[in-house]
Design a protein around this motif. Structure first.
Motif, PDB file in Angstrom:
ATOM      1  N   GLU A 178     -34.225  26.250 -29.828  1.00 29.88           N
ATOM      2  CA  GLU A 178     -32.887  26.164 -30.409  1.00 29.88           C
ATOM      3  C   GLU A 178     -32.523  24.725 -30.774  1.00 29.88           C
ATOM      4  O   GLU A 178     -32.956  23.768 -30.122  1.00 29.88           O
ATOM      5  CB  GLU A 178     -31.837  26.706 -29.419  1.00 29.88           C
ATOM      6  CG  GLU A 178     -31.820  28.207 -29.274  1.00 29.88           C
ATOM      7  CD  GLU A 178     -30.704  28.671 -28.361  1.00 29.88           C
ATOM      8  OE1 GLU A 178     -30.405  29.872 -28.385  1.00 29.88           O
ATOM      9  OE2 GLU A 178     -30.129  27.840 -27.630  1.00 29.88           O
ATOM     10  N   LYS A 179     -31.698  24.617 -31.811  1.00 32.82           N
ATOM     11  CA  LYS A 179     -31.112  23.331 -32.162  1.00 32.82           C
ATOM     12  C   LYS A 179     -29.961  23.059 -31.207  1.00 32.82           C
ATOM     13  O   LYS A 179     -29.119  23.931 -30.972  1.00 32.82           O
ATOM     14  CB  LYS A 179     -30.600  23.342 -33.609  1.00 32.82           C
ATOM     15  CG  LYS A 179     -31.674  23.606 -34.651  1.00 32.82           C
ATOM     16  CD  LYS A 179     -32.689  22.481 -34.686  1.00 32.82           C
ATOM     17  CE  LYS A 179     -33.725  22.731 -35.804  1.00 32.82           C
ATOM     18  NZ  LYS A 179     -34.737  21.633 -35.875  1.00 32.82           N
ATOM     19  N   ILE A 180     -29.924  21.848 -30.656  1.00 29.82           N
ATOM     20  CA  ILE A 180     -28.899  21.520 -29.663  1.00 29.82           C
ATOM     21  C   ILE A 180     -28.304  20.148 -29.951  1.00 29.82           C
ATOM     22  O   ILE A 180     -28.818  19.390 -30.797  1.00 29.82           O
ATOM     23  CB  ILE A 180     -29.490  21.524 -28.235  1.00 29.82           C
ATOM     24  CG1 ILE A 180     -30.668  20.527 -28.162  1.00 29.82           C
ATOM     25  CG2 ILE A 180     -29.932  22.911 -27.822  1.00 29.82           C
ATOM     26  CD1 ILE A 180     -31.185  20.287 -26.763  1.00 29.82           C
ATOM     27  N   ALA A 181     -27.226  19.834 -29.220  1.00 29.27           N
ATOM     28  CA  ALA A 181     -26.621  18.504 -29.278  1.00 29.27           C
ATOM     29  C   ALA A 181     -26.940  17.784 -27.980  1.00 29.27           C
ATOM     30  O   ALA A 181     -26.697  18.312 -26.894  1.00 29.27           O
ATOM     31  CB  ALA A 181     -25.117  18.605 -29.481  1.00 29.27           C
ATOM     32  N   ILE A 182     -27.492  16.574 -28.099  1.00 23.03           N
ATOM     33  CA  ILE A 182     -27.787  15.749 -26.924  1.00 23.03           C
ATOM     34  C   ILE A 182     -26.666  14.731 -26.802  1.00 23.03           C
ATOM     35  O   ILE A 182     -26.401  13.973 -27.737  1.00 23.03           O
ATOM     36  CB  ILE A 182     -29.135  15.022 -27.069  1.00 23.03           C
ATOM     37  CG1 ILE A 182     -30.259  16.033 -27.331  1.00 23.03           C
ATOM     38  CG2 ILE A 182     -29.438  14.201 -25.825  1.00 23.03           C
ATOM     39  CD1 ILE A 182     -31.591  15.376 -27.675  1.00 23.03           C
ATOM     40  N   THR A 183     -25.964  14.719 -25.674  1.00 25.49           N
ATOM     41  CA  THR A 183     -24.834  13.822 -25.498  1.00 25.49           C
ATOM     42  C   THR A 183     -25.139  12.758 -24.446  1.00 25.49           C
ATOM     43  O   THR A 183     -25.910  12.975 -23.516  1.00 25.49           O
ATOM     44  CB  THR A 183     -23.572  14.596 -25.071  1.00 25.49           C
ATOM     45  OG1 THR A 183     -23.783  15.152 -23.774  1.00 25.49           O
ATOM     46  CG2 THR A 183     -23.260  15.708 -26.046  1.00 25.49           C
ATOM     47  N   SER A 184     -24.477  11.624 -24.649  1.00 23.37           N
ATOM     48  CA  SER A 184     -24.538  10.535 -23.673  1.00 23.37           C
ATOM     49  C   SER A 184     -23.173   9.873 -23.656  1.00 23.37           C
ATOM     50  O   SER A 184     -22.690   9.404 -24.701  1.00 23.37           O
ATOM     51  CB  SER A 184     -25.616   9.521 -24.052  1.00 23.37           C
ATOM     52  OG  SER A 184     -25.632   8.440 -23.130  1.00 23.37           O
ATOM     53  N   ALA A 221     -29.656  17.597 -18.832  1.00 26.50           N
ATOM     54  CA  ALA A 221     -29.068  18.718 -18.094  1.00 26.50           C
ATOM     55  C   ALA A 221     -28.253  19.596 -19.029  1.00 26.50           C
ATOM     56  O   ALA A 221     -27.519  19.106 -19.900  1.00 26.50           O
ATOM     57  CB  ALA A 221     -28.179  18.201 -16.972  1.00 26.50           C
ATOM     58  N   VAL A 222     -28.367  20.895 -18.834  1.00 22.19           N
ATOM     59  CA  VAL A 222     -27.609  21.847 -19.638  1.00 22.19           C
ATOM     60  C   VAL A 222     -26.143  21.797 -19.221  1.00 22.19           C
ATOM     61  O   VAL A 222     -25.814  21.966 -18.043  1.00 22.19           O
ATOM     62  CB  VAL A 222     -28.156  23.271 -19.453  1.00 22.19           C
ATOM     63  CG1 VAL A 222     -27.316  24.273 -20.239  1.00 22.19           C
ATOM     64  CG2 VAL A 222     -29.612  23.350 -19.869  1.00 22.19           C
ATOM     65  N   VAL A 223     -25.263  21.551 -20.184  1.00 25.41           N
ATOM     66  CA  VAL A 223     -23.822  21.489 -19.934  1.00 25.41           C
ATOM     67  C   VAL A 223     -23.146  22.810 -20.280  1.00 25.41           C
ATOM     68  O   VAL A 223     -22.384  23.380 -19.511  1.00 25.41           O
ATOM     69  CB  VAL A 223     -23.182  20.331 -20.724  1.00 25.41           C
ATOM     70  CG1 VAL A 223     -21.670  20.308 -20.516  1.00 25.41           C
ATOM     71  CG2 VAL A 223     -23.809  19.006 -20.333  1.00 25.41           C
ATOM     72  N   GLU A 224     -23.419  23.296 -21.478  1.00 25.99           N
ATOM     73  CA  GLU A 224     -22.902  24.577 -21.938  1.00 25.99           C
ATOM     74  C   GLU A 224     -23.785  25.038 -23.083  1.00 25.99           C
ATOM     75  O   GLU A 224     -24.803  24.393 -23.406  1.00 25.99           O
ATOM     76  CB  GLU A 224     -21.455  24.447 -22.380  1.00 25.99           C
ATOM     77  CG  GLU A 224     -21.212  23.414 -23.454  1.00 25.99           C
ATOM     78  CD  GLU A 224     -19.747  23.262 -23.803  1.00 25.99           C
ATOM     79  OE1 GLU A 224     -19.314  23.972 -24.745  1.00 25.99           O
ATOM     80  OE2 GLU A 224     -19.057  22.487 -23.124  1.00 25.99           O
ATOM     81  N   THR A 225     -23.413  26.144 -23.713  1.00 20.80           N
ATOM     82  CA  THR A 225     -24.230  26.680 -24.798  1.00 20.80           C
ATOM     83  C   THR A 225     -24.401  25.633 -25.900  1.00 20.80           C
ATOM     84  O   THR A 225     -23.407  25.145 -26.457  1.00 20.80           O
ATOM     85  CB  THR A 225     -23.591  27.951 -25.384  1.00 20.80           C
ATOM     86  OG1 THR A 225     -23.434  28.914 -24.342  1.00 20.80           O
ATOM     87  CG2 THR A 225     -24.454  28.532 -26.475  1.00 20.80           C
ATOM     88  N   GLY A 226     -25.640  25.251 -26.186  1.00 24.84           N
ATOM     89  CA  GLY A 226     -25.955  24.335 -27.275  1.00 24.84           C
ATOM     90  C   GLY A 226     -25.749  22.879 -26.976  1.00 24.84           C
ATOM     91  O   GLY A 226     -25.927  22.042 -27.862  1.00 24.84           O
TER      92      GLY A 226
END
Length: 232
Positions: A178-184, A221-226
């Protein structure tokens, strides 16, 4: 043996008519003594039920002039199943007898009201709470709804089954590919990068993801969907 015992009781009563006419201790009073004794010595942690195995109807015991005394060598605080409780009379024509009692503990447990397929998300509408005997529970049942709500069934569960934490897991929020958003995040700002999941992941689980800009594979780490975060 029971027939021989009963005959002996009848012979004793015939040979001792004067004593046979004496007031007799009711069997029901013996049962109540046993139940009261268990109730005073049992753990109050769970709801319980006590039933007494009836003694021989032909057993005639002289009425006790004092309250009956109960005793046992077993630890009743957490006893379940069959236990032997002694009951004795310490006045008049003294006597002592052992009575068998059956102790059952009960607990309110979550029970499915409808079938659930593997992978289904369990909601509060899927289960209700029912009283069940603890000794018959093969697995540790969940006590609180929040341990089950919005969790994913790990296998097919038929209606009527008692739910336990082992039967559910955190739902998969991100799927491999899946395409996801990586946040920092840093105080005052947040950086977001496009990425791709390299494996499935549930909330809070660390998975491998690929940063599409740099091509690097990192752990997040998985935060929420996507959405995953490198700060957890």
């Amino acid at each position: 043996m029971k027939i021989l015992y009963s005959l002996c009781v009848l012979v004793w009563m015939l040979l001792n008519p004067a004593r046979a006419e004496q007031p007799l201790q009711s069997h029901e009073s013996i049962y109540e003594t046993v139940k009261d004794y268990i109730g005073q010595n049992i753990s109050p942690m769970y709801e319980y039920e006590v039933s007494v195995v009836p003694i021989d109807n032909l057993l005639a015991l002289s009425a006790c002039l004092e309250p009956l005394q109960a005793y046992t060598t077993s630890d009743l605080s957490k006893a379940s199943g069959r236990v032997a409780v002694g009951v004795r009379c310490n006045s008049g024509n003294r006597w002592s007898i052992f009575v068998t009692a059956l102790i059952k503990f009960y607990q309110e447990v979550p029970v499915l009201t409808q079938p659930v397929q593997r992978g289904d998300i369990i909601t509060r509408q899927h289960f209700t709470f029912e009283k069940r005997e603890i000794a018959r529970l093969s697995d540790a049942a969940a006590a609180q709804p929040e341990q089950l709500e919005n969790k994913q069934a790990t296998r097919f569960l038929p209606a009527g089954v008692v739910l336990s934490p082992r039967a559910v897991a955190e739902p998969i929020l991100i799927r491999r590919g899946e395409k996801i958003a990586i946040t920092s995040s840093r105080p005052g700002f947040e950086v977001r990068m496009n990425g791709q999941a390299m494996m499935d992941g549930a909330r809070g689980q660390k998975i491998r993801v690929k940063n599409e800009s740099s091509g690097r594979v990192i752990s997040a780490a998985v935060v929420e969907t996507g959405i995953v975060s490198v700060d957890h």
